[in-house]
Enzyme design. Structure first.
Site, PDB file in Angstrom:
ATOM      1  CB  ALA A 106      -0.939   0.443   0.943  1.00 18.76           C
ATOM      2  CD  GLU A 124       7.612   7.887  -1.621  1.00 18.91           C
ATOM      3  OE1 GLU A 124       8.835   7.104  -1.336  1.00 18.91           O
ATOM      4  OE2 GLU A 124       6.509   7.429  -1.679  1.00 18.91           O
ATOM      5  CB  SER A 155       4.491   6.764  -3.371  1.00 19.61           C
ATOM      6  OG  SER A 155       3.821   7.194  -2.095  1.00 19.61           O
ATOM      7  CD  GLU A 209       1.348  -0.394  -6.650  1.00 25.00           C
ATOM      8  OE1 GLU A 209       1.102   0.897  -7.234  1.00 25.00           O
ATOM      9  OE2 GLU A 209       1.617  -1.098  -7.423  1.00 25.00           O
ATOM     10  CB  CYS A 241      -2.975   7.347   5.628  1.00 20.71           C
ATOM     11  SG  CYS A 241      -1.894   6.135   4.700  1.00 20.71           S
TER      12      CYS A 241
END
Length: 404
Positions: A241, A360, A246, A244, A351
């Site tokens: 998770a 990122e 990012s 992916e 999160c």
């Protein structure tokens, strides 16, 4: 007779935000069909926020209820022993287990640790863009958006980069919930679990300065240590998770800025606007499109009684387009007040990977558009193929022309 929407239908995936808007206007909490089972879909902002904060809607797929088989769509095709490894982390647990896990992980997975990685993320970004070249058409997802987060997460967890190809194969199978590929999906899940189990064991005997080694060492007087199963599950979430989300953010962000040149011009004129632009990208097309909950008891959301033992799909992406919360929600506006968007969740399950994803996204988009001032789409915008996944929306391939 009212037709129950099918979230696997072609018509839904052609223009999912239009369908969400139609459902939200008539019934922000409505019954749907998904993967052959009945569920409830929440599309309104207030309703989604309430659902994500209501602890009667369980996040734990391991809980047992008398005479009831709990089915979370995310585990389609997973053998039970494999499923348990994916379901022993903060995102798949309820208090008090969730409280304990989050407290332990937050000791090491900190904003300071993430921010300390910025120079290295910038270095990796520059190296990848050097490899892309300076002219012609390239798939920017394959050459840049995909390898950047993999390299970063591998270094964060102490994983040899040679496994990058395996991560790509595993995640591509796991992210698409296709009943016809349930067996392959289950096999990919088993392979990645076995890889992580071996990695955790190696880090126990050969610790380093990576995050996984730190999580193995972390201890609390009241909460003890993380178990082997918990470490494995947390590492799985970070690896799959984590990277992916990012990848999707960078790919979607590139697409949105190229298809909204007025907004790209704003960011070019004022680079300080990029952090808010990233938030608007996340609001406009949320990579984590839905969040699954299970009604441990009857729950009323938005005036609708959701029966006990129902599967509930909270559509984060739909809630982010609710005009009651975000005026003119279908307009991409990098100057918008994006506070309150639900792409990173809400409440106790907000999160923990948000700082890393934002870092990122900001570094990648700043460097990409700085390196290639004439960057343009290499295909017609209408020909871009979107991933058919309510687990994580994204673009798997995005051809761009580097020199305009």
């Amino acid at each position: 007779m009212t037709t129950v929407p099918d979230l696997e239908s072609d018509s839904f995936h052609v223009d999912w935000y239009r369908t969400y808007a139609e459902l939200r206007e008539t019934a922000p909490v409505t019954p749907v069909r998904f993967l052959g089972q009945d569920a409830w879909l929440v599309t309104g902002y207030d309703e989604a926020k309430a659902a994500l904060s209501d602890l009667r809607l369980s996040s734990d797929p391991k809980k047992k209820y008398p005479g009831v088989e709990v089915e979370f769509p995310a585990y389609l095709g997973f053998p039970e022993d494999v499923r348990n490894y994916f379901a022993t982390n903060m995102g798949t647990s309820d208090p008090p287990t969730h409280t304990r896990l989050r407290k332990l992980v937050s000791q090491e997975f900190t904003v300071r640790r993430v921010e300390a990685m910025r120079p290295r993320v910038e270095q990796i970004t520059a190296e990848l863009l050097d490899e892309v070249g300076d002219s012609g058409v390239v798939d920017i997802v394959d050459r840049f958006a995909h390898p950047l987060p993999i390299k970063v997460i591998c270094e964060l967890l102490g994983v040899d980069e040679k496994y990058r190809g395996e991560f790509g194969r595993w995640s591509s199978e796991i992210l698409v919930m296709d009943p016809e590929r349930a067996e392959q999906r289950g096999q990919a899940a088993r392979e990645v679990v076995n890889f992580i189990l071996d990695l955790v064991e190696r880090r126990r005997t050969e610790p380093g300065d990576d995050l996984l080694s730190a999580l193995i060492r972390v201890q609390d007087d009241d909460d003890g240590r993380l178990s082997a199963d918990e470490l494995t599950s947390i590492a799985l979430v970070l690896l799959l998770a984590g990277f992916e989300a990012s990848v999707s953010l960078i790919g979607i962000g590139t697409y949105l800025l190229l298809t909204h040149p007025d907004q790209l011009a704003l960011v070019r004129r004022d680079p300080s606007a990029l952090p808010n632009a990233v938030e608007e990208i996340l609001r406009y097309i949320a990579p984590p499109e839905t969040t699954t909950r299970f009604a441990a008891e009857e729950v009323e959301i938005g005036g609708v009684a959701i029966p006990q033992y129902s599967t509930v799909l909270v559509a984060n992406g739909a809630a982010n387009r609710d005009p009651k919360q975000f005026p003119d929600p279908h307009r991409f506006d990098v100057t918008r007040d994006t506070r309150g968007h639900l792409s990173f969740g809400q409440g106790i399950h907000f999160c923990m990977g948000r700082p890393l994803a934002k870092l990122e996204g900001e570094v990648a988009l700043r460097a990409l558009f700085g390196r290639f001032p004439a960057l343009s789409l290499g295909i017609d915008a209408d020909d871009v193929v979107w991933r058919r996944s309510l687990l994580l929306r994204g673009i798997d391939h995005l051809p761009v022309r580097l020199d305009g």
